[in-house]
Design an enzyme around this catalytic site. Structure first.
Site, PDB file in Angstrom:
ATOM      1  CG  HIS A  87     -64.276  96.734 -20.963  1.00 25.25           C
ATOM      2  ND1 HIS A  87     -63.222  95.851 -20.837  1.00 25.25           N
ATOM      3  CD2 HIS A  87     -63.731  97.962 -21.033  1.00 25.25           C
ATOM      4  CE1 HIS A  87     -62.088  96.526 -20.837  1.00 25.25           C
ATOM      5  NE2 HIS A  87     -62.370  97.805 -20.953  1.00 25.25           N
ATOM      6  CG  ASP A 166     -55.159  96.218 -28.115  1.00 20.13           C
ATOM      7  OD1 ASP A 166     -55.124  97.456 -28.246  1.00 20.13           O
ATOM      8  OD2 ASP A 166     -55.249  95.655 -27.017  1.00 20.13           O
ATOM      9  NE  ARG A 173     -52.396 103.560 -27.290  1.00 18.24           N
ATOM     10  CZ  ARG A 173     -53.525 103.091 -26.737  1.00 18.24           C
ATOM     11  NH1 ARG A 173     -53.940 101.855 -27.003  1.00 18.24           N
ATOM     12  NH2 ARG A 173     -54.238 103.839 -25.937  1.00 18.24           N
ATOM     13  CB  SER A 188     -57.034  99.787 -27.376  1.00 17.56           C
ATOM     14  OG  SER A 188     -56.617  98.884 -26.404  1.00 17.56           O
ATOM     15  CE  LYS A 192     -58.239  95.226 -24.905  1.00 20.20           C
ATOM     16  NZ  LYS A 192     -57.065  96.057 -24.817  1.00 20.20           N
TER      17      LYS A 192
HETATM   18  N1  URA Z   1     -57.447  99.735 -21.849  1.00 16.79           N
HETATM   19  C1  URA Z   1     -57.235  99.149 -23.038  1.00 16.79           C
HETATM   20  O1  URA Z   1     -57.535  97.981 -23.224  1.00 16.79           O
HETATM   21  N2  URA Z   1     -56.682  99.869 -24.019  1.00 16.79           N
HETATM   22  C2  URA Z   1     -56.329 101.159 -23.873  1.00 16.79           C
HETATM   23  O2  URA Z   1     -55.841 101.760 -24.801  1.00 16.79           O
HETATM   24  C3  URA Z   1     -56.549 101.764 -22.621  1.00 16.79           C
HETATM   25  C4  URA Z   1     -57.114 101.026 -21.631  1.00 16.79           C
END
Ligand code: URA
Length: 453
Positions: A87, A166, A173, A188, A192
């Site tokens: 990621h 999320d 947010r 967050s 994932k």
């Molecule tokens: N990428 C994400 O998936 N979440 C965040 O909070 C910031 C960047």
């Protein structure tokens, strides 16, 4: 029932005053938010309190876990081999996934990666791959299994019910200036990754002009938190901290980035993109136990590139998911209506290429989307003939703009020149990779580079 005596007002006041939540309180909040029992104004008030007061490591872990439990999880346990994922926190021209994934698959690791359409200056991995005619992310479960067994490389669309908490939190947010909170970003991203089911997770946490994190130290704090969250969830995990002052590699734009990934796997690589792609694949091989150490992992990844195994994996994977690779293999893949060479206005060294400015101009050409339903133009973008640090003569081609019309190309050429700094002296050398955050501690570049031979 746990949480039945809780009141959202009290949770907001508790965090406002610097208190620490327990698991029942965090569950109460997320469940109530998703069920519609807690209104958005209370969730956003709590997010703002978290923004200022922070979360302890324990709270961040509890929040991550509650987000994972809010939806589906991908169960990869029946698939063969060690399942690896990577990621990136997002960068300009970052196509390392397209290079490192096929290399990892060529080494025998199993890569099942989820990718969603992304918002932002340029497309996400899924958007880039959709520049290949016919390529599709939506594949049936039986194909996923077959492809993972035979080819070791699958890219699938994100399940609509993966980490729904999320999705909701991120949307709120985004509207309330509470994205930039270390624990909220860590929860967050890691929720994932954990829900996506891989055994091994390698993170690329970027910092600099074109990234979320302004400097290496803040990137390191975020990486340390994410590595802890991954370890607590039972995953093998490490993070590379990498500079995003200038675009990575030469291409920015969807089809251009796929082309550059193919070129890299064919052995025609920009040095920065090559180094980072090999380092990411090496880290995966090491964490998966395939390589005895990072140095062996790097050597294995390099061999898979040099003997063409990575390129063959890339082609096989695209074809298995419907992609027509003829133009990628034989040429004719880049089909923008207008191609404009940008000449260097003077000679010297290319001292800086501002990643954020390049991202903005590529978005203006049509490569990125502002809303999820926006159409993107796969063919537009920039190819940097020269990279930061290279010498160039006056009039020499600095970059090539791929655009829909001559007017758009001219506007982008002007913006590109404004993003570049040419000077008499070469820029101070700063390493692309600042260091690695591992479960055993931080490894600075000076140490790390000894393994990247
Ligand atoms: N990428 C994400 O998936 N979440 C965040 O909070 C910031 C960047």
């Amino acid at each position: 029932m746990a949480g039945q005596d809780l009141v959202m007002f009290d949770l907001i006041a508790k965090k406002r005053d610097g208190g620490e939540f327990d698991a029942a309180e965090i569950d109460f909040w997320l469940r109530g938010m998703l069920a519609g029992a807690i209104p958005d104004y209370q969730t956003t008030a709590l997010l703002m309190a978290i923004y200022f007061r922070g979360l302890t490591e324990r709270e961040t872990f509890l929040l991550t876990d509650a987000i994972v439990r809010s939806g589906d999880r991908l169960d990869l346990s029946e698939l063969p081999g060690c399942k690896v994922d990577k990621h990136s926190t997002g960068g300009v021209g970052d196509k390392t996934t397209l290079v490192a994934m096929p290399l990892a698959a060529a080494l025998g690791l199993t890569v099942v990666k989820m990718s969603g359409r992304s918002l932002g200056k340029t497309g996400g991995t899924a958007d880039k791959l959709e520049a290949v005619p016919g390529f599709r992310l939506n594949i049936p479960p039986e194909q996923l299994r077959r492809q993972a067994e035979q080819d070791r490389l699958v890219l699938i669309s994100q399940s609509s019910n993966l980490t729904p908490a999320d999705k909701r939190l991120y949307a709120l947010r985004d509207l309330t200036a509470t994205v930039d909170s270390l624990p909220l970003i860590a929860a967050s991203v890691m929720s994932k990754k954990i829900a996506a089911g891989a055994d091994v997770i390698v993170l690329d946490v970027k910092f600099g002009r074109g990234a979320f994190m302004p400097d290496a130290e803040s990137a390191r704090r975020l990486a340390e938190l994410m590595v802890k969250l991954g370890r607590q969830a039972g995953r093998k995990i490490a993070a590379l901290l990498t500079s995003m002052e200038a675009p990575l590699g030469r291409a920015v734009g969807n089809a251009l980035e796929v082309w550059e990934a193919a070129e890299t796997l064919r052995g025609n690589a920009a040095p920065d993109l090559l180094l980072l792609s090999l380092a990411l694949a090496a880290e995966q091989a090491y964490l998966a136990g395939l390589a005895e150490n990072r140095r062996d992992g790097f050597a294995m990844a390099r061999r898979a590139l040099e003997n063409g195994a990575g390129y063959q994996k890339f082609l096989r994977f695209l074809q298995a998911q419907g992609g027509d690779t003829a133009a990628l293999e034989q040429g004719g893949f880049l089909r923008a209506k207008t191609v404009l060479d940008v000449a260097a206005p003077r000679g010297g060294y290319l001292r800086a290429v501002d990643a954020a400015k390049v991202a903005t101009l590529v978005q203006r050409l049509g490569a990125g989307r502002l809303k999820l339903e926006d159409e993107i133009d796969y063919q537009v973008g920039v190819w940097l003939e020269k990279q930061c640090g290279e010498k160039l003569a006056a009039g020499e081609t600095l970059a090539r703009i791929y655009a829909e019309s001559p007017a758009q190309a001219a506007e982008a050429a002007e913006a590109l020149l404004a993003a570049c700094q040419i000077g008499e002296k070469p820029p101070a050398a700063a390493p692309l990779i600042y260091g690695a955050v591992t479960t055993a501690g931080f490894i600075p570049w000076a140490e790390l580079q000894k393994d990247y031979q």
